[in-house]
Scaffold this motif. Structure first.
Motif, PDB file in Angstrom:
ATOM      1  N   THR A   1       0.455  -1.624  -0.061  1.00 15.37           N
ATOM      2  CA  THR A   1      -0.589   0.468   0.168  1.00 15.37           C
ATOM      3  C   THR A   1       0.702   0.847   0.186  1.00 15.37           C
ATOM      4  OG1 THR A   1      -0.411  -0.252   2.546  1.00 15.37           O
ATOM      5  CG2 THR A   1      -2.167  -1.115   0.914  1.00 15.37           C
ATOM      6  N   ALA A   2       1.822   1.241   0.333  1.00 17.62           N
ATOM      7  CA  ALA A   2       2.559   2.398   0.614  1.00 17.62           C
ATOM      8  C   ALA A   2       3.247   2.693  -0.910  1.00 17.62           C
ATOM      9  CB  ALA A   2       4.171   2.450   1.478  1.00 17.62           C
ATOM     10  N   PRO A   3       3.846   4.653  -0.782  1.00 12.54           N
ATOM     11  CA  PRO A   3       4.145   4.162  -2.023  1.00 12.54           C
ATOM     12  C   PRO A   3       5.353   4.287  -2.168  1.00 12.54           C
ATOM     13  CG  PRO A   3       3.938   6.068  -0.706  1.00 12.54           C
ATOM     14  CD  PRO A   3       3.843   5.313  -0.048  1.00 12.54           C
ATOM     15  N   VAL A   4       5.422   2.611  -2.773  1.00 12.16           N
ATOM     16  CA  VAL A   4       7.291   1.952  -3.203  1.00 12.16           C
ATOM     17  C   VAL A   4       7.675   1.878  -4.876  1.00 12.16           C
ATOM     18  CG1 VAL A   4       6.470   0.111  -3.079  1.00 12.16           C
ATOM     19  CG2 VAL A   4       9.198   0.571  -2.254  1.00 12.16           C
ATOM     20  N   ASP A   5       8.808   1.913  -5.270  1.00 14.00           N
ATOM     21  CA  ASP A   5       9.249   0.917  -6.508  1.00 14.00           C
ATOM     22  C   ASP A   5       9.885   0.546  -5.861  1.00 14.00           C
ATOM     23  OD1 ASP A   5       7.795   3.947  -7.215  1.00 14.00           O
ATOM     24  OD2 ASP A   5      10.097   4.974  -7.660  1.00 14.00           O
ATOM     25  N   VAL A   6       9.665  -0.925  -6.990  1.00 14.74           N
ATOM     26  CA  VAL A   6      10.211  -2.418  -6.751  1.00 14.74           C
ATOM     27  C   VAL A   6      10.823  -2.210  -8.272  1.00 14.74           C
ATOM     28  CG1 VAL A   6       9.629  -4.478  -5.578  1.00 14.74           C
ATOM     29  CG2 VAL A   6       8.255  -2.724  -5.066  1.00 14.74           C
ATOM     30  N   ILE A   7      11.573  -3.412  -8.079  1.00 17.16           N
ATOM     31  CA  ILE A   7      12.748  -4.159  -9.057  1.00 17.16           C
ATOM     32  C   ILE A   7      12.780  -4.663  -8.896  1.00 17.16           C
ATOM     33  CG2 ILE A   7      13.795  -3.963 -11.512  1.00 17.16           C
ATOM     34  CD1 ILE A   7      15.051  -0.904 -10.185  1.00 17.16           C
ATOM     35  N   LEU A   8      11.820  -6.257  -9.623  1.00 16.85           N
ATOM     36  CA  LEU A   8      11.814  -7.463  -9.703  1.00 16.85           C
ATOM     37  C   LEU A   8      12.887  -8.056 -10.545  1.00 16.85           C
ATOM     38  CD1 LEU A   8       8.473  -8.164  -9.279  1.00 16.85           C
ATOM     39  CD2 LEU A   8      10.225  -7.755  -7.180  1.00 16.85           C
ATOM     40  N   HIS A   9      14.078  -8.640 -10.229  1.00 16.04           N
ATOM     41  CA  HIS A   9      14.914  -9.509 -11.409  1.00 16.04           C
ATOM     42  C   HIS A   9      14.162 -11.205 -11.233  1.00 16.04           C
ATOM     43  CE1 HIS A   9      17.835  -6.457 -12.096  1.00 16.04           C
ATOM     44  NE2 HIS A   9      17.498  -6.154 -11.350  1.00 16.04           N
ATOM     45  N   PRO A  10      13.798 -11.611 -12.499  1.00 14.86           N
ATOM     46  CA  PRO A  10      13.209 -13.702 -12.307  1.00 14.86           C
ATOM     47  C   PRO A  10      14.133 -13.608 -12.111  1.00 14.86           C
ATOM     48  CG  PRO A  10      12.360 -11.695 -13.900  1.00 14.86           C
ATOM     49  CD  PRO A  10      13.219 -11.313 -13.051  1.00 14.86           C
ATOM     50  N   ARG A  11      14.710 -15.460 -11.679  1.00 11.55           N
ATOM     51  CA  ARG A  11      15.888 -16.347 -12.223  1.00 11.55           C
ATOM     52  C   ARG A  11      15.119 -17.248 -13.802  1.00 11.55           C
ATOM     53  NH1 ARG A  11      17.083 -17.347  -6.535  1.00 11.55           N
ATOM     54  NH2 ARG A  11      18.881 -15.628  -6.366  1.00 11.55           N
ATOM     55  N   ARG A  12      16.320 -17.543 -13.927  1.00  9.70           N
ATOM     56  CA  ARG A  12      15.613 -18.441 -15.385  1.00  9.70           C
ATOM     57  C   ARG A  12      14.583 -19.753 -15.732  1.00  9.70           C
ATOM     58  NH1 ARG A  12      15.677 -19.140 -20.417  1.00  9.70           N
ATOM     59  NH2 ARG A  12      16.173 -21.149 -21.208  1.00  9.70           N
ATOM     60  N   LEU A  13      14.666 -20.406 -14.138  1.00 10.87           N
ATOM     61  CA  LEU A  13      14.148 -21.430 -13.672  1.00 10.87           C
ATOM     62  C   LEU A  13      13.069 -20.889 -13.086  1.00 10.87           C
ATOM     63  CD1 LEU A  13      16.130 -22.813 -10.177  1.00 10.87           C
ATOM     64  CD2 LEU A  13      16.280 -23.106 -12.945  1.00 10.87           C
ATOM     65  N   VAL A  14      12.252 -19.756 -13.170  1.00 10.27           N
ATOM     66  CA  VAL A  14      10.791 -18.915 -13.284  1.00 10.27           C
ATOM     67  C   VAL A  14      10.074 -19.942 -14.519  1.00 10.27           C
ATOM     68  CG1 VAL A  14       9.606 -16.320 -13.704  1.00 10.27           C
ATOM     69  CG2 VAL A  14      11.940 -16.896 -12.160  1.00 10.27           C
TER      70      VAL A  14
END
Length: 137
Positions: free
Chosen positions: A91-104
């Motif tokens: 709910t917070a004003p936050v910026d997120v960056i996701l780096h998935p692995r190849r297994l995804v």
């Protein structure tokens, strides 16, 4: 948890990605690593930032190391759907960056969704913990 429009959730600008990378440190989950940073109310020039959303903005990075374009696009599609379903956990004003692995790419979708939800819950808990902590001077 209501589904939300993906366009309102996306982190788009290169400068925003760079700000998140420099203001946070890399954290790890089983199938991905991630960065997060609270969105500042003011930009570097001291002016109020214009942002269309008050909630989270989430970005994905899937590099060429992850495989051919078909594989990378499939990973991104799966991740975007998990993000859309679980974005309400933050709910917070936050910026997120996701780096998935190849297994995804081979991971069962339900497991991937649980992991994204766990990451988002962890981010929300960390932000709440930081907000409740008194500032030391």
């Amino acid at each position: 948890m209501s589904p939300t429009s993906n366009s309102a959730l996306r982190l788009r600008k290169h400068a925003d990605y760079q700000r998140v990378y420099t203001s946070s440190r890399k954290q790890f989950a089983k199938q991905m690593s991630f960065f997060y940073s609270l969105r500042p109310a003011e930009g570097p020039d001291g002016k109020a930032q214009r942002c269309d959303t008050t909630g989270p903005r989430i970005g994905l990075t899937v590099g060429k190391v992850m495989g051919k374009a078909v594989d990378r696009n499939r990973i991104k599609r799966r991740m975007r759907e998990c993000i859309r379903r679980n974005a309400g956990l933050i709910t917070a004003p936050v910026d997120v960056i996701l780096h998935p692995r190849r297994l995804v790419i081979e991971l069962e979708f339900a497991k991937l969704e649980r992991e994204v939800a766990q990451v988002f819950r962890g981010i929300q808990a960390a932000i709440a913990k930081d907000a409740s902590r008194p500032e030391s001077r």
